[in-house]
Design an enzyme around this catalytic site. Structure first.
Site, short mmCIF file in Angstrom:
data_model
loop_
_atom_site.label_atom_id
_atom_site.label_comp_id
_atom_site.label_asym_id
_atom_site.label_seq_id
_atom_site.Cartn_x
_atom_site.Cartn_y
_atom_site.Cartn_z
CE LYS B 92 -4.08 -2.04 0.25
NZ LYS B 92 -5.08 -1.92 -0.82
CD GLU B 114 -9.73 4.03 0.81
OE1 GLU B 114 -9.59 5.24 0.59
OE2 GLU B 114 -9.02 3.15 0.27
CB SER B 378 -0.15 -8.13 -0.87
OG SER B 378 -1.00 -8.88 -0.03
C1 LIG Z 1 -1.68 -6.81 2.75
C2 LIG Z 1 -2.80 -6.51 1.81
N1 LIG Z 1 -2.91 -7.21 0.68
C3 LIG Z 1 -3.91 -7.00 -0.19
C4 LIG Z 1 -4.90 -6.06 0.06
C5 LIG Z 1 -6.00 -5.94 -0.92
O1 LIG Z 1 -6.02 -4.77 -1.68
P1 LIG Z 1 -5.64 -4.75 -3.21
O2 LIG Z 1 -6.48 -5.76 -3.91
O3 LIG Z 1 -5.92 -3.38 -3.65
O4 LIG Z 1 -4.22 -5.08 -3.34
C6 LIG Z 1 -4.82 -5.29 1.23
C7 LIG Z 1 -5.83 -4.27 1.51
O5 LIG Z 1 -6.00 -3.76 2.55
C8 LIG Z 1 -3.74 -5.52 2.12
O6 LIG Z 1 -3.62 -4.82 3.25
#
Ligand SMILES: Cc1ncc(COP(=O)(O)O)c(C=O)c1O
Lengths: 250, 394
Positions: B92, B114, B378
């Site tokens: 993020k 948000e 992620s």
């Molecule tokens: C660690 C992590 N992975 C994935 C996501 C999912 O969001 P996005 O699909 O935009 O990557 C989030 C959202 O809060 C997150 O904190």
């Protein structure tokens, strides 16, 4: 055209769908040309707490878009209606069912808060052709050039058409719907004057208006004040609509 | 199409995306697009962003081979793109920092955001602290409870966290409230949206600040393995880490896959799997696959993972899926929890619950014959410890 002195907003289904025809008849008996009727939506991103709560109460009582429109079918003693809504419920109904539902109602135009001109061109053109033009919205952030463009994209059908199909909606202040605490009217007064230099069509001014003095100030400009959250809040206390509206017509 | 914008506002054959915004926000969105285009063309901005990504965020993030997990699953090789090691613990920050720099360039002094899992909120709060911007984060009350450590982190970074009580108290309501707040303050505030969602230009803006993930990963996997993997996998909430990882592999002819939250059941309200259960609709300013009822009211969603618990799939990722370019699968709460435990035990890495959904796809991929996989990790799982403790009985 004489000035339409007030444009009330009612949330369909709050307090109940059964009560709606009676509320509309009262508005008409007071000589009002038009009423905005809100279609309750799950995610009203342009609404403040009062209309959010009203929408959620209405949805909880089963006020679906279809039921709302069915409850308006065949009304003979209603003012012209402006359907205030978000775009998704209309898209989910689909054009033909929507037109069939609208046909027997006093709805004369649509105010779709989250539908800028050009996003659903086919849908909007078909609705206009069927007699349901979209009301142009003019916000505090709308530049004068943009306002000219918006008024041209959603044009005035002309003096033969009713107020509900002719007016443009001037958003009085930044933010969402809701009775404003001490809304400073000077900026919107200046904007209405500017807009009156651009267009001859009737203007309605809403967002944050509630007290009689603000409403009078808008009328003094030759524009129609909209009363929304304050009216919805009043009605939930059980106060009769006649009294609510009369207090705002002075 | 809205002719006032310059960049394409729609994605794919079905024209997803668009700009379904209230008039108050139209000029701010037009201004944002103009500022974004100018920044992309400005070598000064690019250099500043690159330096911050290196020295503040810690990029490039590693690509870690995971041989013990691969062996356990029957894969030949598995590589993890370690966004969990980016500063603040998830991808993020790539977007939050870039948008904060953009906001400062635009002369904005206040930031609105948000957050669901709290990772975007923490990243935005950190970026604002670093750049001296005031920050307000809207967060649903359910998410505040389940991601409590992130609430404290945001507050430590000086952000105001505003609880959102409405509805289920999750990400959808937080976005509603952030959009409302932005409409009230759009002359001085910039809204840093946290995923590839919302009205144009946000989906494009967010995605373009996240493709650094896939660009790095593609070069790293070549360097380590000498070849591309057979499949690239990410989890999908709104779709920002997914697009960021998958888009740079577009011309490579490999399987690109996104994993949605399967929650605890198949009925509407029990999951956040938009591909199976969603229909085309408009939410939060864009047209996309949306979990909704027949009346066009947004449906409730459920997932153990706050970051995936959102009823709409971002429009660009949804378009790639509908056009057959990206495959979407779902992983249940239980599968994600089990996958998290397995990664911990085999590789010593604690994944976020969101990322664990991508991990949960690996057994199926191995069963389908995939030998080499690159997976977007992620985020890190510290924020999810209380859920892991209770659900895995630790
Ligand atoms: C660690 C992590 N992975 C994935 C996501 C999912 O969001 P996005 O699909 O935009 O990557 C989030 C959202 O809060 C997150 O904190």
């Amino acid at each position: 055209m004489t000035l339409n002195p007030l444009l009330p907003f009612l949330m369909a289904g709050d307090p109940s769908l059964e009560a709606l025809p009676g509320l509309l008849a009262e508005a008409r008996a007071l000589g009002l040309d038009a009423v905005e009727v809100g279609l309750p939506h799950s995610d009203p991103i342009a609404d403040g707490p009062v209309l959010q709560a009203a929408a959620h109460r209405a949805i909880g009582r089963g006020a679906t878009p279809r039921r709302v429109l069915e409850s308006l079918a065949g009304l003979t003693d209603s003012p012209d209606l402006i359907l205030f809504t978000y775009v998704n419920p209309l898209l989910q109904l689909g054009l033909d069912p929507l037109l069939r539902l609208l046909e027997p109602t006093p709805v004369r135009s649509l105010l779709v808060v989250d539908l800028p001109f050009g996003e659903e061109p086919g849908f909007e053109a078909e609705l206009r052709a069927a007699g349901y033009p979209m009301v142009p919205l003019l916000a505090p952030t709308t530049t004068s050039d943009r306002a000219k463009a918006l008024l041209g994209q959603r044009p005035d059908p002309g003096p033969g058409a009713p107020f509900a199909q002719r007016f443009a909606y001037v958003v009085a202040r930044l933010g969402v719907t809701g009775a404003g605490q001490g809304t400073d009217l000077d900026p919107v007064v200046a904007r209405v004057r500017d807009l009156q230099g651009i267009t001859a069509r009737p203007l309605a001014v809403g967002f944050g208006l509630s007290d009689p003095a603000s409403l009078r100030a808008v009328r003094a400009l030759g524009a129609t004040p909209v009363i929304g959250s304050a009216l919805v809040a009043d009605l939930t206390t059980g106060r009769p609509i006649k009294a609510c509206l009369e207090a705002r017509l002075v | 199409m809205n002719d006032a914008f310059v960049l394409p506002t729609r994605f794919g054959a079905q024209g997803l995306g668009g700009c379904y915004a209230p008039e108050t926000l139209m000029q701010p969105l037009l201004d944002l697009e103009a500022a974004f285009r100018a920044a992309l063309d400005d070598p000064g901005f690019q250099a500043e962003l690159k330096a911050e990504l290196r020295h503040f965020v810690g990029r490039p993030t590693p690509l870690t081979p995971a041989p013990r997990l691969a062996a356990k699953l029957g894969l030949k090789a598995l590589y993890l793109k370690r966004e969990d090691l980016a500063h603040t613990g998830a991808h993020k920050i790539n977007n939050a920092l870039a948008q904060a720099l953009l906001a400062r360039r635009m002369g904005r002094t206040e930031i609105i955001a948000e957050t669901g899992a709290g990772q975007h909120g923490v990243a935005t709060a950190a970026a604002c602290a670093r750049l001296g911007l005031r920050c307000t984060v809207y967060m649903g009350v359910t998410d505040m409870a389940r991601q409590a450590p992130n609430v404290a982190r945001m507050r430590l970074f000086g952000a105001t966290v505003r609880p959102v009580e409405a509805g289920q108290g999750t990400l959808k309501e937080a976005v509603n409230e952030a959009l409302r707040a932005w409409a009230g303050h759009c002359t001085e505030a910039h809204y840093i949206l946290g995923s590839a969602l919302g009205p144009h230009p946000f989906p494009t803006l967010v995605r373009s600040f996240q493709t650094v993930i896939g660009e790095e990963a593609r070069a790293q996997v070549f360097e380590q393995a000498g070849a591309l993997p057979e499949a690239v996998v990410a989890c999908a909430g709104g779709g920002s880490n997914g697009l960021g990882l998958l888009i740079p592999f577009a011309g490579d002819g490999l399987r690109r896959m996104a994993v949605e939250a399967g929650g605890h059941g198949r009925a509407l309200g029990e999951h956040a799997a938009r591909l199976d259960g969603g229909r085309m609709g408009v939410l939060h300013g864009c047209r996309t696959l949306l979990l909704q009822d027949e009346h066009g009211h947004t449906a409730e969603t459920a997932s153990v993972s706050a970051g995936l618990d959102y009823p709409a799939l971002g429009p660009e990722l949804a378009a790639l899926v509908l056009d057959g370019k990206v495959e979407v699968r779902r992983a249940s709460d239980d599968e994600a929890l089990a996958a998290a435990r397995l990664l911990c035990e085999t590789e010593g890495i604690l994944p976020a619950l969101e990322s664990s959904h991508a991990l949960a796809l690996l057994p199926a991929l191995a069963a389908e014959g995939a030998a080499t996989v690159l997976l977007g990790l992620s985020g890190r799982g510290d924020k999810d410890l209380s859920t892991y403790q209770s659900r895995l009985e630790l």
